[in-house]
Design a protein around this motif. Structure first.
Motif, mmCIF file in Angstrom:
data_model
loop_
_atom_site.group_PDB
_atom_site.id
_atom_site.type_symbol
_atom_site.label_atom_id
_atom_site.label_comp_id
_atom_site.label_asym_id
_atom_site.label_seq_id
_atom_site.Cartn_x
_atom_site.Cartn_y
_atom_site.Cartn_z
ATOM 1 N N ILE A 132 -31.813 11.275 -69.529
ATOM 2 C CA ILE A 132 -30.793 11.309 -68.560
ATOM 3 C C ILE A 132 -31.219 10.742 -67.097
ATOM 4 N N GLU A 133 -32.561 10.474 -66.999
ATOM 5 C CA GLU A 133 -33.138 10.019 -65.764
ATOM 6 C C GLU A 133 -34.394 9.259 -65.922
ATOM 7 N N PRO A 134 -34.180 8.208 -66.829
ATOM 8 C CA PRO A 134 -35.640 7.652 -67.268
ATOM 9 C C PRO A 134 -36.661 6.965 -65.876
ATOM 10 N N GLU A 135 -35.780 6.519 -64.721
ATOM 11 C CA GLU A 135 -36.532 6.209 -63.967
ATOM 12 C C GLU A 135 -36.944 7.186 -62.710
ATOM 13 N N LEU A 136 -36.641 8.372 -63.091
ATOM 14 C CA LEU A 136 -37.037 9.518 -62.054
ATOM 15 C C LEU A 136 -38.609 9.499 -61.561
ATOM 16 N N VAL A 137 -38.695 9.481 -60.346
ATOM 17 C CA VAL A 137 -40.185 9.923 -59.846
ATOM 18 C C VAL A 137 -40.228 11.327 -59.245
ATOM 19 N N PHE A 138 -41.063 12.100 -59.390
ATOM 20 C CA PHE A 138 -41.336 13.448 -58.836
ATOM 21 C C PHE A 138 -41.575 13.519 -57.514
ATOM 22 N N PRO A 139 -41.607 14.641 -56.852
ATOM 23 C CA PRO A 139 -41.894 14.882 -55.493
ATOM 24 C C PRO A 139 -43.459 14.356 -55.111
ATOM 25 N N ASP A 140 -44.137 14.328 -55.955
ATOM 26 C CA ASP A 140 -45.305 14.088 -55.787
ATOM 27 C C ASP A 140 -45.795 12.709 -56.234
ATOM 28 N N ASN A 141 -44.787 11.846 -56.475
ATOM 29 C CA ASN A 141 -44.779 10.411 -56.837
ATOM 30 C C ASN A 141 -45.372 10.300 -58.336
ATOM 31 N N ASP A 142 -45.368 11.259 -59.096
ATOM 32 C CA ASP A 142 -45.748 11.008 -60.759
ATOM 33 C C ASP A 142 -44.340 10.443 -61.071
ATOM 34 N N LYS A 143 -44.577 9.275 -62.203
ATOM 35 C CA LYS A 143 -43.221 8.802 -62.765
ATOM 36 C C LYS A 143 -43.053 9.568 -63.831
ATOM 37 N N LEU A 144 -41.679 9.730 -64.203
ATOM 38 C CA LEU A 144 -41.497 10.382 -65.550
ATOM 39 C C LEU A 144 -41.764 9.721 -66.832
ATOM 40 N N SER A 145 -41.482 8.397 -66.813
ATOM 41 C CA SER A 145 -41.835 7.449 -67.887
ATOM 42 C C SER A 145 -43.276 7.655 -68.007
ATOM 43 N N ASP A 146 -44.344 7.745 -67.191
ATOM 44 C CA ASP A 146 -45.758 7.959 -67.498
ATOM 45 C C ASP A 146 -46.029 9.202 -68.116
ATOM 46 N N LEU A 147 -45.497 10.446 -67.719
ATOM 47 C CA LEU A 147 -45.727 11.499 -68.265
ATOM 48 C C LEU A 147 -45.239 11.535 -69.608
ATOM 49 N N VAL A 148 -43.940 10.913 -69.946
ATOM 50 C CA VAL A 148 -43.354 11.214 -71.300
ATOM 51 C C VAL A 148 -44.370 10.163 -72.415
ATOM 52 N N ALA A 149 -45.026 9.177 -71.819
ATOM 53 C CA ALA A 149 -45.898 8.283 -72.314
ATOM 54 C C ALA A 149 -47.014 9.045 -73.191
ATOM 55 N N LYS A 150 -47.514 10.007 -72.296
ATOM 56 C CA LYS A 150 -48.639 10.807 -72.734
ATOM 57 C C LYS A 150 -48.376 12.176 -73.319
ATOM 58 N N CYS A 151 -46.921 12.352 -73.426
ATOM 59 C CA CYS A 151 -46.701 13.801 -73.799
ATOM 60 C C CYS A 151 -46.475 13.680 -75.387
ATOM 61 N N PRO A 152 -47.082 14.511 -76.407
ATOM 62 C CA PRO A 152 -46.571 14.278 -77.767
ATOM 63 C C PRO A 152 -45.402 15.186 -77.988
ATOM 64 N N LYS A 153 -44.672 14.767 -79.113
ATOM 65 C CA LYS A 153 -43.234 15.422 -79.360
ATOM 66 C C LYS A 153 -43.628 16.773 -79.911
ATOM 67 N N ASN A 154 -44.692 16.964 -80.691
ATOM 68 C CA ASN A 154 -44.953 18.019 -81.029
ATOM 69 C C ASN A 154 -43.743 18.586 -82.070
#
Length: 161
Positions: A132-154
């Protein structure tokens, strides 16, 4: 109006129905508007594995409720749907509603932590949030897209009702 993201989880008493009742209840909150709901996902439980898979989603709201007022409202919805708070942090539950983000606020109080702790490591939060928010940037400037790229779906999959 503030922009908020709420994590929804359920693995007891017909999770699909629980999720839909919770979403309907969120639309009734005062001074609050439901903006978008992610697809529903099926994920393995975090804690003890002798429980049902979870239904997970993320909901985007706008609200003029304060963070604590929103937390109180979410806990009231949980309770109305049979949520019983136990010492077992990762046990089965009818409904779990957590504030993930509230604008760019950072809150660390006894009752509330925003951004939600460990959310950046949980596939069942990151992937629905990304939907729902692919361009989201967290308050600490981490990008959601970068976090998703590193997170396995398990083994997480879309929920089929």
């Amino acid at each position: 109006m503030s922009i908020c993201y709420i994590a929804l989880g359920s693995n007891l008493d017909d999770p699909f129905a629980q999720a839909n009742r919770a979403i309907a209840a969120l639309t009734q909150l005062p001074h609050t508007q439901l903006v978008e709901v992610s697809p529903f996902y099926r994920s393995k439980p975090l804690g003890p594995q002798d429980q049902n898979d979870y239904l997970n989603a993320v909901i985007k709201l706008t609200t003029s409720l304060s963070p604590i007022e929103l937390l109180d409202a979410l806990q009231s919805i949980e309770k109305s749907q049979g949520r019983v708070r136990k010492d077992n942090r990762w046990g089965a539950r009818t409904l779990d509603l957590d504030i993930l983000l509230y604008d760019d606020l950072i809150i660390n109080s006894e009752r509330l932590t925003i951004p939600h702790y460990h959310m950046k490591n949980r596939e069942f939060v990151l992937y629905p949030l990304f939907d729902i928010e692919p361009e989201l940037v967290f308050p600490d400037n981490d990008k959601l897209s970068d976090l998703v790229a590193k997170c396995p779906k398990n083994d997480m999959k879309q929920w089929i009702a």
